[in-house]
Design a protein around this motif. Sequence first.
Motif, PDB file in Angstrom:
ATOM      1  N   TRP A  77       0.700  -1.345   0.022  1.00 50.28           N
ATOM      2  CA  TRP A  77      -0.041   0.010   0.175  1.00 50.28           C
ATOM      3  C   TRP A  77       0.928   1.085  -0.083  1.00 50.28           C
ATOM      4  O   TRP A  77       0.362   2.149  -0.631  1.00 50.28           O
ATOM      5  CB  TRP A  77      -1.005   0.057   1.276  1.00 50.28           C
ATOM      6  CG  TRP A  77      -0.228   0.402   2.476  1.00 50.28           C
ATOM      7  CD1 TRP A  77       0.148  -0.609   3.268  1.00 50.28           C
ATOM      8  CD2 TRP A  77       0.014   1.547   3.165  1.00 50.28           C
ATOM      9  NE1 TRP A  77       0.967  -0.055   4.558  1.00 50.28           N
ATOM     10  CE2 TRP A  77       0.704   1.207   4.386  1.00 50.28           C
ATOM     11  CE3 TRP A  77      -0.212   3.021   2.599  1.00 50.28           C
ATOM     12  CZ2 TRP A  77       1.138   2.426   5.034  1.00 50.28           C
ATOM     13  CZ3 TRP A  77       0.246   3.757   3.642  1.00 50.28           C
ATOM     14  CH2 TRP A  77       1.000   3.553   4.586  1.00 50.28           C
ATOM     15  N   TYR A  79       3.582   1.768  -1.416  1.00 49.42           N
ATOM     16  CA  TYR A  79       4.453   2.083  -2.779  1.00 49.42           C
ATOM     17  C   TYR A  79       2.984   2.547  -3.697  1.00 49.42           C
ATOM     18  O   TYR A  79       3.209   3.623  -4.284  1.00 49.42           O
ATOM     19  CB  TYR A  79       4.807   0.726  -3.266  1.00 49.42           C
ATOM     20  CG  TYR A  79       4.950   0.871  -5.009  1.00 49.42           C
ATOM     21  CD1 TYR A  79       6.138   1.857  -5.353  1.00 49.42           C
ATOM     22  CD2 TYR A  79       4.497   0.447  -5.976  1.00 49.42           C
ATOM     23  CE1 TYR A  79       6.698   1.690  -6.660  1.00 49.42           C
ATOM     24  CE2 TYR A  79       4.677   0.468  -7.215  1.00 49.42           C
ATOM     25  CZ  TYR A  79       5.639   1.252  -7.460  1.00 49.42           C
ATOM     26  OH  TYR A  79       6.111   1.312  -8.841  1.00 49.42           O
ATOM     27  N   TYR A  80       1.863   2.118  -3.540  1.00 46.27           N
ATOM     28  CA  TYR A  80       0.681   2.409  -4.120  1.00 46.27           C
ATOM     29  C   TYR A  80       0.389   3.875  -3.868  1.00 46.27           C
ATOM     30  O   TYR A  80       0.089   4.588  -4.675  1.00 46.27           O
ATOM     31  CB  TYR A  80      -0.372   1.554  -4.131  1.00 46.27           C
ATOM     32  CG  TYR A  80      -0.409   0.252  -4.523  1.00 46.27           C
ATOM     33  CD1 TYR A  80       0.576  -0.226  -5.735  1.00 46.27           C
ATOM     34  CD2 TYR A  80      -0.919  -0.973  -3.764  1.00 46.27           C
ATOM     35  CE1 TYR A  80       0.773  -1.426  -6.000  1.00 46.27           C
ATOM     36  CE2 TYR A  80      -0.905  -2.063  -4.395  1.00 46.27           C
ATOM     37  CZ  TYR A  80       0.148  -2.482  -5.407  1.00 46.27           C
ATOM     38  OH  TYR A  80       0.241  -3.897  -5.770  1.00 46.27           O
ATOM     39  N   GLU A  83       2.836   6.254  -5.590  1.00 43.49           N
ATOM     40  CA  GLU A  83       2.381   6.205  -7.058  1.00 43.49           C
ATOM     41  C   GLU A  83       1.193   7.224  -7.337  1.00 43.49           C
ATOM     42  O   GLU A  83       1.195   7.910  -8.151  1.00 43.49           O
ATOM     43  CB  GLU A  83       2.110   5.003  -7.600  1.00 43.49           C
ATOM     44  CG  GLU A  83       3.578   4.099  -7.736  1.00 43.49           C
ATOM     45  CD  GLU A  83       4.656   4.999  -8.692  1.00 43.49           C
ATOM     46  OE1 GLU A  83       4.248   5.259  -9.827  1.00 43.49           O
ATOM     47  OE2 GLU A  83       5.547   5.168  -8.131  1.00 43.49           O
ATOM     48  N   THR A  84       0.216   7.136  -6.041  1.00 40.70           N
ATOM     49  CA  THR A  84      -1.002   7.974  -6.137  1.00 40.70           C
ATOM     50  C   THR A  84      -0.727   9.304  -6.394  1.00 40.70           C
ATOM     51  O   THR A  84      -1.290  10.115  -6.876  1.00 40.70           O
ATOM     52  CB  THR A  84      -1.914   7.587  -5.441  1.00 40.70           C
ATOM     53  OG1 THR A  84      -2.112   6.248  -5.248  1.00 40.70           O
ATOM     54  CG2 THR A  84      -3.178   8.356  -5.381  1.00 40.70           C
ATOM     55  N   SER A 222      -4.565   8.261 -13.805  1.00 37.46           N
ATOM     56  CA  SER A 222      -4.467   6.952 -13.230  1.00 37.46           C
ATOM     57  C   SER A 222      -4.465   6.069 -14.431  1.00 37.46           C
ATOM     58  O   SER A 222      -4.108   5.007 -14.102  1.00 37.46           O
ATOM     59  CB  SER A 222      -5.470   6.815 -12.198  1.00 37.46           C
ATOM     60  OG  SER A 222      -6.869   6.721 -12.898  1.00 37.46           O
ATOM     61  N   ILE A 232      -0.051   5.885 -10.966  1.00 41.50           N
ATOM     62  CA  ILE A 232      -0.414   4.666 -10.459  1.00 41.50           C
ATOM     63  C   ILE A 232      -0.936   3.775 -11.439  1.00 41.50           C
ATOM     64  O   ILE A 232      -1.139   2.527 -11.341  1.00 41.50           O
ATOM     65  CB  ILE A 232      -1.694   4.928  -9.307  1.00 41.50           C
ATOM     66  CG1 ILE A 232      -1.996   3.857  -8.611  1.00 41.50           C
ATOM     67  CG2 ILE A 232      -2.788   5.392 -10.081  1.00 41.50           C
ATOM     68  CD1 ILE A 232      -0.774   3.262  -7.628  1.00 41.50           C
ATOM     69  N   SER A 235       1.358   0.753 -12.063  1.00 44.90           N
ATOM     70  CA  SER A 235       1.067  -0.593 -11.352  1.00 44.90           C
ATOM     71  C   SER A 235      -0.348  -1.224 -11.639  1.00 44.90           C
ATOM     72  O   SER A 235      -0.248  -2.410 -11.569  1.00 44.90           O
ATOM     73  CB  SER A 235       1.108   0.021  -9.749  1.00 44.90           C
ATOM     74  OG  SER A 235       2.262   0.535  -9.516  1.00 44.90           O
ATOM     75  N   SER A 239      -0.568  -5.178 -12.561  1.00 46.52           N
ATOM     76  CA  SER A 239      -1.423  -5.929 -11.679  1.00 46.52           C
ATOM     77  C   SER A 239      -2.358  -6.717 -12.431  1.00 46.52           C
ATOM     78  O   SER A 239      -2.551  -7.993 -12.279  1.00 46.52           O
ATOM     79  CB  SER A 239      -1.890  -5.199 -10.672  1.00 46.52           C
ATOM     80  OG  SER A 239      -1.138  -4.786  -9.659  1.00 46.52           O
ATOM     81  N   LYS A 247      -4.618  -7.012  -5.862  1.00 46.71           N
ATOM     82  CA  LYS A 247      -3.628  -5.903  -5.718  1.00 46.71           C
ATOM     83  C   LYS A 247      -4.356  -4.779  -6.382  1.00 46.71           C
ATOM     84  O   LYS A 247      -4.331  -3.888  -6.306  1.00 46.71           O
ATOM     85  CB  LYS A 247      -2.321  -6.026  -6.284  1.00 46.71           C
ATOM     86  CG  LYS A 247      -1.548  -6.893  -5.499  1.00 46.71           C
ATOM     87  CD  LYS A 247      -0.215  -7.166  -5.908  1.00 46.71           C
ATOM     88  CE  LYS A 247       1.099  -7.957  -4.982  1.00 46.71           C
ATOM     89  NZ  LYS A 247       2.343  -7.968  -5.416  1.00 46.71           N
ATOM     90  N   ILE A 251      -5.496  -0.908  -5.411  1.00 43.05           N
ATOM     91  CA  ILE A 251      -5.410   0.206  -6.076  1.00 43.05           C
ATOM     92  C   ILE A 251      -6.482   1.019  -6.403  1.00 43.05           C
ATOM     93  O   ILE A 251      -6.593   2.245  -6.379  1.00 43.05           O
ATOM     94  CB  ILE A 251      -4.564  -0.109  -7.607  1.00 43.05           C
ATOM     95  CG1 ILE A 251      -3.170  -0.765  -7.230  1.00 43.05           C
ATOM     96  CG2 ILE A 251      -4.416   1.009  -8.339  1.00 43.05           C
ATOM     97  CD1 ILE A 251      -2.454  -1.114  -8.425  1.00 43.05           C
TER      98      ILE A 251
END
Length: 274
Positions: A77, A79-80, A83-84, A222, A232, A235, A239, A247, A251
């Motif tokens: 989370w 890392y996400y 990226e967000t 996004s 994001i 990712s 995924s 995952k 996200i």
Amino acid sequence: MRPRNQIISYASPNVTAMLEKEAKLVNTQKVLFLLVIAALLVFAYNQSELNFPVLLQQGDNMVEYIRSYFPPDFSDWNYYFSETLVTISMGIWGTLMAAIAAVPLSILASNNICPIWVVQPTRRLLDAMRAINEIVFALIFVVAVGLGPFAGVLALFIHTAGILGKLFSEAVESIESGPVEGIRATGASQIQEIIYGVIPQVMPLWTSFTLYRFESNVRSASVLGIVGAGGIGVSLYQSFGAFEYQKVCTILIILIVTTGVIDLLSAKVREWLI
């Protein structure tokens, strides 16, 4: 039964005026217009190949697929989340640059400000900027500046400038002419008329349009990661490609929460500015 004209003759003047007004609401042109709209809807229905029974029949498969998204996997989370933040930053700068560019473009695209030979080419330019999706622009800028969020910012900037330019120009065309004429009577230049007579009238609408597009741009950013434009979306695409749907669910939850927070903050900023 009395004829309609005889009934109207016995009615009060207010009733007579109301009946005459309602009679004018239905005419041949409006009936033809409704028939054209109905034909267009039927044509679009066939072209879209809408088939709701198939959707209902395949509903079990869809439910089973959605179940594979749960429970969400929050192991990455942090890392996400980082990226967000990149995605939000892309939305901020893409919207800011677009709003700045949209101001002169909207003035040039307004019939009540500029001559037709300036308005029409500017409007066609705005049409082109709006017509091409952000992902297409992102593909072009990835080739130009390489992979990363900068390409996404440029893609959002071009597409959003086309949208805001159109919306801003419509706001300019709906202003009251009185303040502008009053400023013109003082001997002010056209630039001064725009600064002191036009912009104060349209600023509330411009602010609302810009904040709304910021929310939309965060959502669009996004997705731009799918073509390597950062955020994001990278990712999310990875995924999906690896069938790691739990995952993906994480996200999506982060994006939903982010959009909700941005909506609340935008409402507060709108209240403060307007």
